[in-house]
Motif scaffolding. Structure first.
Motif, PDB file in Angstrom:
ATOM      1  N   ALA A  76       0.844  -1.197   0.000  1.00 60.44           N
ATOM      2  CA  ALA A  76       0.000   0.000   0.000  1.00 60.44           C
ATOM      3  C   ALA A  76       0.874   1.239   0.000  1.00 60.44           C
ATOM      4  O   ALA A  76       1.992   1.231   0.528  1.00 60.44           O
ATOM      5  N   LYS A  80      -2.087   5.903   1.710  1.00 63.50           N
ATOM      6  CA  LYS A  80      -3.143   5.000   2.130  1.00 63.50           C
ATOM      7  C   LYS A  80      -2.942   4.575   3.578  1.00 63.50           C
ATOM      8  O   LYS A  80      -3.897   4.549   4.369  1.00 63.50           O
ATOM      9  N   TYR A 115     -10.865  -0.834   5.154  1.00 65.53           N
ATOM     10  CA  TYR A 115     -10.035   0.164   4.488  1.00 65.53           C
ATOM     11  C   TYR A 115      -9.889  -0.069   2.977  1.00 65.53           C
ATOM     12  O   TYR A 115      -9.043   0.544   2.345  1.00 65.53           O
ATOM     13  N   LEU A 117      -8.725  -2.566   1.206  1.00 68.62           N
ATOM     14  CA  LEU A 117      -7.384  -3.050   0.896  1.00 68.62           C
ATOM     15  C   LEU A 117      -7.447  -4.420   0.218  1.00 68.62           C
ATOM     16  O   LEU A 117      -8.248  -5.274   0.600  1.00 68.62           O
ATOM     17  N   ASN A 119      -5.167  -7.820  -0.784  1.00 69.22           N
ATOM     18  CA  ASN A 119      -3.916  -8.499  -0.439  1.00 69.22           C
ATOM     19  C   ASN A 119      -3.579  -9.576  -1.476  1.00 69.22           C
ATOM     20  O   ASN A 119      -4.179  -9.633  -2.548  1.00 69.22           O
ATOM     21  N   ILE A 150      -5.104  -2.887  -9.516  1.00 67.30           N
ATOM     22  CA  ILE A 150      -6.236  -2.736  -8.599  1.00 67.30           C
ATOM     23  C   ILE A 150      -7.540  -2.597  -9.381  1.00 67.30           C
ATOM     24  O   ILE A 150      -8.543  -3.239  -9.057  1.00 67.30           O
ATOM     25  N   GLN A 302      -5.559   2.491  -2.493  1.00 66.05           N
ATOM     26  CA  GLN A 302      -4.408   1.713  -2.033  1.00 66.05           C
ATOM     27  C   GLN A 302      -3.122   2.119  -2.743  1.00 66.05           C
ATOM     28  O   GLN A 302      -2.039   2.025  -2.176  1.00 66.05           O
TER      29      GLN A 302
END
Length: 355
Positions: A76, A80, A115, A117, A119, A150, A302
């Motif tokens: 990140a 962020k 948040y 996010l 992974n 993303i 992110q």
């Protein structure tokens, strides 16, 4: 060296906010670099805030503001990570211990969701998509930046939830998207456009190239955007939208491909003579909705390139973005209705019945 932050001299790490101290510890060699800077008597630096200092520290050490959190299996941008609370940042940096109980794993999952996010597990779906469709060697893929990855992950997740597509349809969508796109973000948008066009196609639906050709001028005409501050809240965002519209301006799309996707998701594609009229009506209606709706959520992306605002409407979710230059635009407008299924081909069904 003298380090000045907001006109105050910093002589020790513990003078910095807790979150910034945590980030310096997460940046490889961050502690050592900070001490070296303090001991250097030849240079003087001034920063507006501790946040800007830690971002520049990372850029100076690693030539990147992206931070790897190995235990959390994610990357990140510092912007962020600064968006997280101090406690959540520390919890996330500890990561998920698979040897612990399910409570630890659930807390980790909730932090990622809270948040926005992604992974390693999320991006494994992107890697599998590349492999299935022989995309790894394509220049659009190997030249992609983090934001492109993303955007593709989020688009694939949306398409999987919304469309019922065969492997052949997916390959066709990939092939067509590659012929249209210049980068991975565009590829993601065009891929979704093709799947949606195929799912909605009837005997009257024009070829996809015809649809795009008709709507392209409209998308190009709606890229204008106001320049605002990165720190808008839901009320100042609404005022910025209202002021822009009061000056007889329409809020533009984040890109041409994003605009095409937004329009095509909200119009009937079966009548080529009405596509532009429908798209104009969609844009007019959307502007009115934006002006009277407050954002329900806001977060930094992110990749750290933009701040996003979520407007949850009755039948759709609109996401707006403010990029590093302060350009406020419409990033996406996705219906939240039931999944789109292919139309019933009555002629085909009649033939089968006759057979």
């Amino acid at each position: 060296m003298t380090i000045m932050i907001n006109q105050s001299e910093v002589k020790a790490l513990d003078q910095l906010p807790d979150k910034v101290q945590t980030l310096i510890q997460l940046i490889p060699d961050g502690d050592s670099a900070f001490e070296i800077l303090l001991s250097n008597q030849d240079e003087n630096f001034s920063f507006n805030s501790a946040d800007s200092f830690v971002e520049q520290l990372a850029l100076g050490i690693r030539n990147s503001s992206l931070v790897l959190l190995p235990s959390a299996e994610l990357v990140a941008d510092i912007k962020k990570l600064l968006d997280l609370s101090t406690n959540d940042l520390r919890d996330l940096s500890y990561g998920m211990n698979r040897d612990e109980n399910n409570l630890s794993m659930e807390k980790h999952r909730q932090l990622l969701q809270k948040y926005h996010l992604l992974n390693r597990h999320d991006f494994s779906a992107v890697n599998a998509f590349y492999k299935r469709n022989n995309l790894h060697d394509n220049s659009i893929v190997w030249a992609a930046d983090f934001q492109g990855q993303i955007t593709l992950q989020q688009t694939l997740a949306y398409c999987e939830k919304t469309f019922s597509s065969s492997n052949t349809q997916i390959r066709n969508a990939c092939h067509w998207a590659l012929s249209q796109a210049q980068n991975l973000c565009e590829f993601a948008h065009y891929y979704c456009i093709h799947l949606m066009w195929h799912q909605r196609s009837t005997a009257k639906t024009p070829p996809i190239d015809t649809v795009v050709a008709q709507l392209m001028p409209l998308a190009l005409a709606h890229l204008n955007c106001p320049t605002v501050t990165f720190e808008l809240d839901e009320n100042t965002l609404n005022r910025a939208i209202a002021q822009w519209q009061e000056a007889d301006n329409a809020l533009g799309f984040a890109s041409v491909s994003a605009g095409l996707l937004c329009m095509m998701l909200h119009i009937d594609l079966s009548d080529s003579s009405e596509l532009v009229a429908q798209a104009n009506l969609y844009i007019t209606t959307l502007q009115k909705l934006l002006a009277k709706t407050l954002a329900s959520e806001q977060f930094v992306g992110q990749a750290g390139l933009a701040k996003y605002y979520v407007l949850a409407l009755t039948d759709r979710t609109v996401v707006m973005s403010v990029d590093a230059d302060g350009c406020l635009s419409i990033d996406s407008d996705r219906p939240s209705k039931k999944p789109i299924t292919p139309p019933i081909n009555t002629a085909s069904n009649a033939s089968k019945g006759a057979a």
